[in-house]
Write an enzyme that holds these catalytic residues in place. Structure first.
Site, short mmCIF file in Angstrom:
data_model
loop_
_atom_site.label_atom_id
_atom_site.label_comp_id
_atom_site.label_asym_id
_atom_site.label_seq_id
_atom_site.Cartn_x
_atom_site.Cartn_y
_atom_site.Cartn_z
N ARG A 209 -63.36 61.11 114.55
CA ARG A 209 -64.32 61.81 115.41
C ARG A 209 -65.34 62.61 114.60
O ARG A 209 -66.40 62.97 115.11
CB ARG A 209 -63.61 62.71 116.41
N HIS A 268 -50.47 62.57 110.53
CA HIS A 268 -49.95 62.63 111.90
C HIS A 268 -49.65 61.22 112.44
O HIS A 268 -48.51 60.88 112.61
CB HIS A 268 -50.86 63.41 112.85
N ASP A 319 -49.11 71.66 106.95
CA ASP A 319 -50.28 71.68 107.82
C ASP A 319 -50.80 73.09 108.08
O ASP A 319 -51.40 73.72 107.22
CB ASP A 319 -49.95 70.94 109.11
#
Length: 451
Positions: A209, A268, A319
């Site tokens: 994105r 992920h 993370d």
């Protein structure tokens, strides 16, 4: 030359007994099994290779516990992200260095010895580039140098706010680069990293994105033989938005349009079909799993069974650094699979195999592959290892083959005694030698940021 003697060491080929190891200039110069200890040897009972932490956003350590209040309309990754954008507006490079130093101290205390820093907070608060475009990357390096952790820096290219090259938002102004600006940033980061021992500089297109297809293709070429990391399929909304843009799911699109290989890490990859999982495994890419953060953000559970059945490789990362604990990442990875499948010992994969042993070895190998360094304790590799306190009750009277079960599912980080990085003991009795100084500066930084 530093000499050490271990009763047991976990080597790449398995457990070894009575091991004498010589270190030179931070690397392993020799490994002798079935040896006898010598008077000058530093002695430890059990040593494990340090775990690679393949995915970190160090600056988010400062947000731990600050986003756990329910909003008026329910909470999700996307509402959490809005809060993160507002939080980063205040950070200076010195703030970033102070926060990173604490995160990295905690990583070493918890058994991580190298970190993959997925770093995208590049510019000044108003969005203007610093005079040195890698100013905040240098802050990350300062935190790594102070803590002593190994660093694979992954400068992030971030250009757009959504699929189809949607204009970035105001909250993303500190992240945004064009390709020319990013090339200058990365070159400056490579120059700065020369002062760190065994540092690696890769490339990180943030996500599908945030990067247009032509930019992704160029970034893969820029990386050369170094690691390429990308966030992918973390959230259901990301999947539906990708389908609306391209007609394909994120992992499906990436594998069809990018030269994904064993130097890539797909972070992920939570929401995949079985066909996507099989194709990802076949590519050789590492699945970068961050179970604590994925649970904290409500992401979902990685589809481990089809991926591992096809020979897929994985590692773990901290993370958002909401909690920094290598053993907890591994434990939660297994427990997530148990909850999803309503089975036990899911990731052991074979009858009679220790789940803890399988988790640990897989995370060492996959993490090293993702971070561009040799895996485990072997000749020529960096002397990065963890020793255990066998007096911990959860490790008492265990055969060496079952120690990792006791460590991961029982003792956790409490059983970590010392941690060595490049042949230097950074942690003793579970405490980093610079903890007091680093934590004091961190507290001062948080006082300013939260005022």
């Amino acid at each position: 030359m530093t000499s050490l003697f271990f009763d047991h060491v976990l080597l790449p080929e398995g457990w070894a007994r009575d091991v004498r190891m010589l270190l030179h200039d931070g690397a392993i110069a020799s490994i002798e099994q079935g040896a006898a200890p010598q008077a000058k040897d530093i002695r430890h009972a059990v040593a494990l290779p340090g775990l690679p932490n393949l995915h970190s956003h160090a600056f988010q350590r400062a947000m731990a516990g600050l986003t756990e209040v329910r909003g008026p309309a329910g909470d999700s990754f996307w509402t959490w992200r809005d809060l993160m954008y507002r939080f980063v507006d205040r950070m200076t490079p010195d703030d970033i260095a102070a926060i990173a130093a604490l995160a990295y101290v905690e990583m070493l205390e918890g058994g991580f010895t190298r970190v993959g820093e997925f770093h995208y907070l590049h510019h000044a608060p108003d969005g203007a580039p610093y005079a040195n475009p890698a100013e905040t990357s240098l802050a990350i390096m300062a935190g790594a140098a102070e803590s002593g952790i190994g660093l694979t820096l992954l400068p992030v290219f971030y250009a757009w706010s959504g699929f189809g090259a949607q204009p970035p938002s105001t909250g993303q102004r500190r992240f945004i680069n064009d390709l020319d600006g990013f090339a200058r940033l990365r070159e400056a980061a490579i120059t700065g990293a020369r002062d760190l021992p065994d540092a690696v500089v890769g490339v990180a297109p943030h996500s599908l994105r945030a990067v247009a297809p032509d930019e992704l293709a160029l970034l893969a070429r820029i990386a050369g033989h170094n690691p390429v990391h990308i966030h992918i399929a973390e959230q259901q909304k990301e999947v539906t938005d990708c389908i609306a843009w391209s007609g394909q799911r994120p992992v499906e699109w990436l594998l069809d349009h990018a030269p994904v290989s064993n130097r890539w890490c797909l972070v992920h990859a939570t929401h995949m079909t079985e066909d996507e999982a099989l194709a990802m495994a076949a590519s050789g890419a590492v699945a970068g799993l961050c179970p604590i953060t994925e649970a904290n953000l409500g992401d979902g559970i990685f589809p481990a069974k089809p991926f591992l059945d096809a020979g897929g490789v994985y590692g773990v990362g901290s993370d958002s650094n909401v909690r920094v604990d290598a053993t907890e990442e591994l434990r939660l990875l297994e427990y997530g699979q148990r909850l999803g499948l309503q089975q036990r010992n899911v990731l052991a994969r074979e009858a009679g195999m220790s789940t803890g042993d399988r988790l640990y070895r897989a995370a060492v190998a996959g993490g090293a592959q993702a971070l561009g360094v040799p895996s485990g304790l072997r000749l020529g590799a960096s002397a990065d290892f963890v020793t255990l306190d066998l007096d911990h009750p959860s490790l008492a009277h265990r055969s060496v083959e079952r120690l990792l079960d006791g460590l991961i599912f029982g003792a956790g980080r409490e059983a970590i005694d010392t941690v060595w990085r490049r042949g230097v003991q950074m942690v003793s009795g579970g405490r980093h030698r610079a903890r007091e100084v680093v934590a004091t500066r961190y507290r001062r930084t948080l006082e300013k940021l939260t005022a």
